[in-house]
Write a protein that holds these residues in place. Sequence first.
Motif, PDB file in Angstrom:
ATOM      1  N   ASN A 288     -12.682   0.423  -7.859  1.00 49.63           N
ATOM      2  CA  ASN A 288     -12.372   1.845  -8.034  1.00 49.63           C
ATOM      3  C   ASN A 288     -13.257   2.479  -9.105  1.00 49.63           C
ATOM      4  O   ASN A 288     -13.739   3.596  -8.938  1.00 49.63           O
ATOM      5  CB  ASN A 288     -10.894   2.041  -8.387  1.00 49.63           C
ATOM      6  CG  ASN A 288     -10.027   2.244  -7.166  1.00 49.63           C
ATOM      7  OD1 ASN A 288     -10.081   3.282  -6.528  1.00 49.63           O
ATOM      8  ND2 ASN A 288      -9.233   1.231  -6.847  1.00 49.63           N
ATOM      9  N   ASP A 289     -13.453   1.772 -10.202  1.00 54.61           N
ATOM     10  CA  ASP A 289     -14.256   2.319 -11.306  1.00 54.61           C
ATOM     11  C   ASP A 289     -15.746   2.379 -10.970  1.00 54.61           C
ATOM     12  O   ASP A 289     -16.450   3.276 -11.410  1.00 54.61           O
ATOM     13  CB  ASP A 289     -14.054   1.500 -12.580  1.00 54.61           C
ATOM     14  CG  ASP A 289     -12.645   1.656 -13.159  1.00 54.61           C
ATOM     15  OD1 ASP A 289     -11.951   2.640 -12.795  1.00 54.61           O
ATOM     16  OD2 ASP A 289     -12.246   0.792 -13.956  1.00 54.61           O
TER      17      ASP A 289
ATOM     18  N   ASN B 299      -9.334  -4.560  -7.687  1.00 50.20           N
ATOM     19  CA  ASN B 299      -9.019  -3.170  -7.362  1.00 50.20           C
ATOM     20  C   ASN B 299      -9.565  -2.230  -8.438  1.00 50.20           C
ATOM     21  O   ASN B 299     -10.185  -1.210  -8.129  1.00 50.20           O
ATOM     22  CB  ASN B 299      -7.497  -3.008  -7.225  1.00 50.20           C
ATOM     23  CG  ASN B 299      -7.095  -1.653  -6.716  1.00 50.20           C
ATOM     24  OD1 ASN B 299      -7.442  -1.272  -5.613  1.00 50.20           O
ATOM     25  ND2 ASN B 299      -6.356  -0.913  -7.523  1.00 50.20           N
ATOM     26  N   GLY B 300      -9.382  -2.572  -9.703  1.00 51.55           N
ATOM     27  CA  GLY B 300      -9.859  -1.737 -10.804  1.00 51.55           C
ATOM     28  C   GLY B 300     -11.374  -1.655 -10.863  1.00 51.55           C
ATOM     29  O   GLY B 300     -11.950  -0.569 -10.999  1.00 51.55           O
TER      30      GLY B 300
ATOM     31  N   TYR C 226       0.826  -1.214   0.000  1.00 48.51           N
ATOM     32  CA  TYR C 226       0.000   0.000   0.000  1.00 48.51           C
ATOM     33  C   TYR C 226       0.861   1.266   0.000  1.00 48.51           C
ATOM     34  O   TYR C 226       0.558   2.233  -0.694  1.00 48.51           O
ATOM     35  CB  TYR C 226      -0.957   0.014   1.191  1.00 48.51           C
ATOM     36  CG  TYR C 226      -1.965   1.138   1.120  1.00 48.51           C
ATOM     37  CD1 TYR C 226      -2.974   1.115   0.167  1.00 48.51           C
ATOM     38  CD2 TYR C 226      -1.891   2.225   1.977  1.00 48.51           C
ATOM     39  CE1 TYR C 226      -3.909   2.146   0.086  1.00 48.51           C
ATOM     40  CE2 TYR C 226      -2.818   3.262   1.905  1.00 48.51           C
ATOM     41  CZ  TYR C 226      -3.812   3.213   0.949  1.00 48.51           C
ATOM     42  OH  TYR C 226      -4.730   4.229   0.853  1.00 48.51           O
TER      43      TYR C 226
ATOM     44  N   ALA D 248     -11.072  -0.466  -1.876  1.00 45.08           N
ATOM     45  CA  ALA D 248     -10.760  -1.366  -2.997  1.00 45.08           C
ATOM     46  C   ALA D 248      -9.465  -2.119  -2.727  1.00 45.08           C
ATOM     47  O   ALA D 248      -9.358  -3.319  -3.002  1.00 45.08           O
ATOM     48  CB  ALA D 248     -10.667  -0.575  -4.298  1.00 45.08           C
TER      49      ALA D 248
ATOM     50  N   VAL E 276     -12.868   5.123  -1.315  1.00 47.14           N
ATOM     51  CA  VAL E 276     -12.891   4.100  -2.366  1.00 47.14           C
ATOM     52  C   VAL E 276     -11.520   3.446  -2.563  1.00 47.14           C
ATOM     53  O   VAL E 276     -11.416   2.222  -2.625  1.00 47.14           O
ATOM     54  CB  VAL E 276     -13.434   4.682  -3.691  1.00 47.14           C
ATOM     55  CG1 VAL E 276     -13.257   3.695  -4.838  1.00 47.14           C
ATOM     56  CG2 VAL E 276     -14.898   5.061  -3.532  1.00 47.14           C
ATOM     57  N   THR E 277     -10.452   4.234  -2.660  1.00 43.79           N
ATOM     58  CA  THR E 277      -9.124   3.655  -2.899  1.00 43.79           C
ATOM     59  C   THR E 277      -8.691   2.716  -1.779  1.00 43.79           C
ATOM     60  O   THR E 277      -8.302   1.574  -2.046  1.00 43.79           O
ATOM     61  CB  THR E 277      -8.077   4.771  -3.145  1.00 43.79           C
ATOM     62  OG1 THR E 277      -8.445   5.461  -4.337  1.00 43.79           O
ATOM     63  CG2 THR E 277      -6.673   4.194  -3.314  1.00 43.79           C
TER      64      THR E 277
ATOM     65  N   LYS F  45      -0.385  -0.231  -8.899  1.00 43.69           N
ATOM     66  CA  LYS F  45      -0.847  -1.445  -8.217  1.00 43.69           C
ATOM     67  C   LYS F  45      -0.012  -2.647  -8.630  1.00 43.69           C
ATOM     68  O   LYS F  45       0.324  -3.493  -7.806  1.00 43.69           O
ATOM     69  CB  LYS F  45      -2.339  -1.688  -8.523  1.00 43.69           C
ATOM     70  CG  LYS F  45      -2.917  -2.847  -7.746  1.00 43.69           C
ATOM     71  CD  LYS F  45      -2.828  -2.598  -6.244  1.00 43.69           C
ATOM     72  CE  LYS F  45      -3.204  -3.842  -5.478  1.00 43.69           C
ATOM     73  NZ  LYS F  45      -2.284  -4.103  -4.385  1.00 43.69           N
TER      74      LYS F  45
ATOM     75  N   ARG G   5      -2.854   4.281 -11.938  1.00 45.63           N
ATOM     76  CA  ARG G   5      -3.364   3.433 -10.858  1.00 45.63           C
ATOM     77  C   ARG G   5      -2.997   1.968 -11.060  1.00 45.63           C
ATOM     78  O   ARG G   5      -2.483   1.315 -10.157  1.00 45.63           O
ATOM     79  CB  ARG G   5      -4.891   3.587 -10.755  1.00 45.63           C
ATOM     80  CG  ARG G   5      -5.487   2.753  -9.625  1.00 45.63           C
ATOM     81  CD  ARG G   5      -6.983   2.625  -9.726  1.00 45.63           C
ATOM     82  NE  ARG G   5      -7.317   1.818 -10.890  1.00 45.63           N
ATOM     83  CZ  ARG G   5      -8.373   2.024 -11.665  1.00 45.63           C
ATOM     84  NH1 ARG G   5      -9.198   3.003 -11.415  1.00 45.63           N
ATOM     85  NH2 ARG G   5      -8.617   1.244 -12.700  1.00 45.63           N
ATOM     86  N   ASP G   6      -3.261   1.432 -12.256  1.00 42.17           N
ATOM     87  CA  ASP G   6      -2.967   0.015 -12.498  1.00 42.17           C
ATOM     88  C   ASP G   6      -1.466  -0.258 -12.507  1.00 42.17           C
ATOM     89  O   ASP G   6      -1.014  -1.300 -12.025  1.00 42.17           O
ATOM     90  CB  ASP G   6      -3.615  -0.453 -13.798  1.00 42.17           C
ATOM     91  CG  ASP G   6      -5.131  -0.537 -13.694  1.00 42.17           C
ATOM     92  OD1 ASP G   6      -5.659  -0.522 -12.550  1.00 42.17           O
ATOM     93  OD2 ASP G   6      -5.795  -0.607 -14.745  1.00 42.17           O
TER      94      ASP G   6
ATOM     95  N   ASP H 146     -15.663   8.540  -6.869  1.00 42.78           N
ATOM     96  CA  ASP H 146     -14.474   9.269  -6.415  1.00 42.78           C
ATOM     97  C   ASP H 146     -14.524   9.657  -4.942  1.00 42.78           C
ATOM     98  O   ASP H 146     -13.997  10.691  -4.552  1.00 42.78           O
ATOM     99  CB  ASP H 146     -14.293  10.538  -7.267  1.00 42.78           C
ATOM    100  CG  ASP H 146     -13.833  10.220  -8.674  1.00 42.78           C
ATOM    101  OD1 ASP H 146     -13.180   9.176  -8.854  1.00 42.78           O
ATOM    102  OD2 ASP H 146     -14.125  11.019  -9.582  1.00 42.78           O
TER     103      ASP H 146
END
Length: 184
Positions: free
Chosen positions: A147-148, A143-144, A79, A160, A156-157, A96, A92-93, A152
């Motif tokens: 988040n999607d 995670n994706g 993290y 997830a 959320v982050t 991660k 983001r991806d 926002d």
Amino acid sequence: MYPRVQPRADSRSTVASVRGVTLVCVPEPHDHVQPLPEHHAPLAPELPLTDSTADDALSLKTQLVRFVLTGGLSAVVDYGLYVLLMALGVTRDGAKALSFVAGTTTAYLINRRWTFKAEPSKVRFAAVVALYAVTFAAQVGINGVLNDSLGDQWWVTPFAFVVAQGTATVINFVVQRLVIFRIR
């Protein structure tokens, strides 16, 4: 009564004694088995497994506690790097993916030595790489999607991340304890 078995110094034969009876075993020339070449790695169906789980010296409870503690440390690495990389402008991806590799490498090295007390093994390492490839896809995907789909909001982050990490942790513990750390 178990036989006393000793190799003979003068040949390839073996001597076994049981209750005064001595047997000498001499292999036939066709009994010699060629060893596998050094570069051969066993395929999944031929992985050598023991009958015991991971390390019989440690109870399931001890292994689970150690796995969770190791996972906690690895999650901090994961993290922390994830947030740092995103702050530095990494997608983001991408963040991660890189943080996952750092976290799971930390987890494997500590779990192998401390949680499961296993010796280094190329076969075991290959099995862990395969497992981590599966949990990598699961983690990045979960995670994706979360988040999607959750918007926002500030929570959320981390939410997830925790759900993705929790899913991967359960998969990792079960597979490592029941399969990977039973490999000789």
